[in-house]
Design a protein around this motif. Structure first.
Motif, PDB file in Angstrom:
ATOM      1  N   UNK A 140       0.822  -1.210   0.000  1.00 24.28           N
ATOM      2  CA  UNK A 140       0.000   0.000   0.000  1.00 24.28           C
ATOM      3  C   UNK A 140       0.856   1.261   0.000  1.00 24.28           C
ATOM      4  N   UNK A 141       1.924   1.238   0.792  1.00 19.88           N
ATOM      5  CA  UNK A 141       2.823   2.394   0.833  1.00 19.88           C
ATOM      6  C   UNK A 141       3.501   2.577  -0.518  1.00 19.88           C
ATOM      7  N   UNK A 142       3.962   1.479  -1.098  1.00 17.96           N
ATOM      8  CA  UNK A 142       4.644   1.552  -2.392  1.00 17.96           C
ATOM      9  C   UNK A 142       3.717   2.092  -3.472  1.00 17.96           C
ATOM     10  N   UNK A 143       2.482   1.620  -3.489  1.00 11.65           N
ATOM     11  CA  UNK A 143       1.535   2.072  -4.504  1.00 11.65           C
ATOM     12  C   UNK A 143       1.151   3.533  -4.303  1.00 11.65           C
ATOM     13  N   UNK A 144       0.995   3.935  -3.044  1.00 12.42           N
ATOM     14  CA  UNK A 144       0.686   5.338  -2.759  1.00 12.42           C
ATOM     15  C   UNK A 144       1.840   6.236  -3.203  1.00 12.42           C
ATOM     16  N   UNK A 145       3.050   5.788  -2.932  1.00 14.52           N
ATOM     17  CA  UNK A 145       4.239   6.538  -3.325  1.00 14.52           C
ATOM     18  C   UNK A 145       4.353   6.615  -4.847  1.00 14.52           C
ATOM     19  N   UNK A 146       4.025   5.523  -5.509  1.00 10.90           N
ATOM     20  CA  UNK A 146       4.045   5.500  -6.965  1.00 10.90           C
ATOM     21  C   UNK A 146       3.074   6.530  -7.538  1.00 10.90           C
ATOM     22  N   UNK A 147       1.883   6.620  -6.947  1.00 14.98           N
ATOM     23  CA  UNK A 147       0.898   7.590  -7.414  1.00 14.98           C
ATOM     24  C   UNK A 147       1.356   9.019  -7.228  1.00 14.98           C
ATOM     25  N   UNK A 148       2.029   9.281  -6.111  1.00 12.46           N
ATOM     26  CA  UNK A 148       2.547  10.630  -5.848  1.00 12.46           C
ATOM     27  C   UNK A 148       3.618  11.001  -6.871  1.00 12.46           C
ATOM     28  N   UNK A 149       4.574  10.098  -7.077  1.00 11.07           N
ATOM     29  CA  UNK A 149       5.699  10.391  -7.967  1.00 11.07           C
ATOM     30  C   UNK A 149       5.254  10.533  -9.416  1.00 11.07           C
ATOM     31  N   UNK A 150       4.279   9.769  -9.817  1.00  7.58           N
ATOM     32  CA  UNK A 150       3.814   9.848 -11.200  1.00  7.58           C
ATOM     33  C   UNK A 150       3.157  11.191 -11.521  1.00  7.58           C
ATOM     34  N   UNK A 151       2.900  11.974 -10.491  1.00  9.05           N
ATOM     35  CA  UNK A 151       2.385  13.325 -10.708  1.00  9.05           C
ATOM     36  C   UNK A 151       3.504  14.362 -10.816  1.00  9.05           C
ATOM     37  N   UNK A 152       4.738  13.936 -10.578  1.00  7.99           N
ATOM     38  CA  UNK A 152       5.874  14.836 -10.718  1.00  7.99           C
ATOM     39  C   UNK A 152       6.224  14.987 -12.205  1.00  7.99           C
ATOM     40  N   UNK A 153       6.608  16.176 -12.612  1.00 10.88           N
ATOM     41  CA  UNK A 153       6.890  16.440 -14.022  1.00 10.88           C
ATOM     42  C   UNK A 153       8.130  15.717 -14.517  1.00 10.88           C
ATOM     43  N   UNK A 154       9.130  15.587 -13.669  1.00 10.51           N
ATOM     44  CA  UNK A 154      10.435  15.100 -14.112  1.00 10.51           C
ATOM     45  C   UNK A 154      10.669  13.607 -13.885  1.00 10.51           C
ATOM     46  N   UNK A 155       9.719  12.925 -13.212  1.00  7.76           N
ATOM     47  CA  UNK A 155       9.984  11.552 -12.798  1.00  7.76           C
ATOM     48  C   UNK A 155       8.797  10.629 -13.059  1.00  7.76           C
TER      49      UNK A 155
END
Length: 213
Positions: A13-28
């Motif tokens: 759950x933590x990994x998936x939540x983190x993935x969702x956050x990062x995928x909203x970053x422009x550079x990553x």
């Protein structure tokens, strides 16, 4: 082109939540998730894409973060590893850095601060927040040659001796019987380990810690 990231964390759950956050970053962008170090190695062996950055948890079953970052340093040294953990104690921070981590963040970090940290890690090659830098320098001050905190190789010690001279990097390379690029590598590695920016900073460190004798 976005920089690619792999998350290594046994908490799905933590990994998936983190993935969702990062995928909203422009550079990553996150390209996949691994449950532990062994799972990551298996993915590499199965020809999964090698990422630019790995966000690595410390406490994991089978193969933890300490073992994983050491394996990455030995087998994929170009990957920048950022520890992302609940553990912020001195021992964990120093051990992760000694084993090869280029950055350290706590899991309660704000998303904006995470994005900043990733940007700095990508551009500068390392990122340590103020609290982690204090731990690093505290350990440096408690050990004259920093051997117990951050390992400095014999060749890096030799390079430190020359930083207090007026020799150019090319001339230092001649003295050390190596290429200027290798000397620049020693400089960059030491600046990264010691969180320094300039030759002057390295020279001051060399004098204070007895490397200039």
């Amino acid at each position: 082109m976005k920089k690619t990231i792999v998350i290594v964390d046994d908490h799905v759950l933590i990994a998936k939540a983190l993935e969702g956050i990062i995928d909203n970053f422009k550079e990553f962008e996150v390209i996949y998730v691994a449950e532990n170090g062994k799972d990551l190695i298996q993915k590499f062996e199965n020809n999964s894409k090698i990422p630019d950055i790995i966000l690595l948890d410390i406490s994991m079953p089978i193969m933890d973060g300490f073992e994983t970052v050491l394996w990455l340093k030995e087998n994929h040294p170009d990957i920048k590893v950022m520890a992302l953990s609940m553990q912020g104690d001195d021992k964990s921070v120093i051990k992760m850095i000694k084993n090869g981590a280029k950055g350290y963040l706590l899991k309660n970090t704000h998303p904006k601060d995470l994005e900043t940290a990733l940007t700095k890690l990508n551009s500068d090659g390392f990122f340590y927040p103020e609290w982690a830098s204090k731990i690093i320098f505290s350990n440096l001050n408690n050990d004259k040659e920093s051997e117990n905190a951050i390992r400095i190789s014999d060749r890096e010690k030799e390079f430190l001796k020359f930083t207090v001279t007026e020799l150019s990097y090319k001339e230092i390379a001649d003295k050390m019987c190596c290429s200027p690029r290798t000397v620049e590598s020693y400089r960059d590695q030491l600046c990264e380990k010691l969180d320094l920016k300039t030759r002057v900073g390295l020279a001051v460190f060399a004098i204070k810690n007895g490397f200039a004798n």
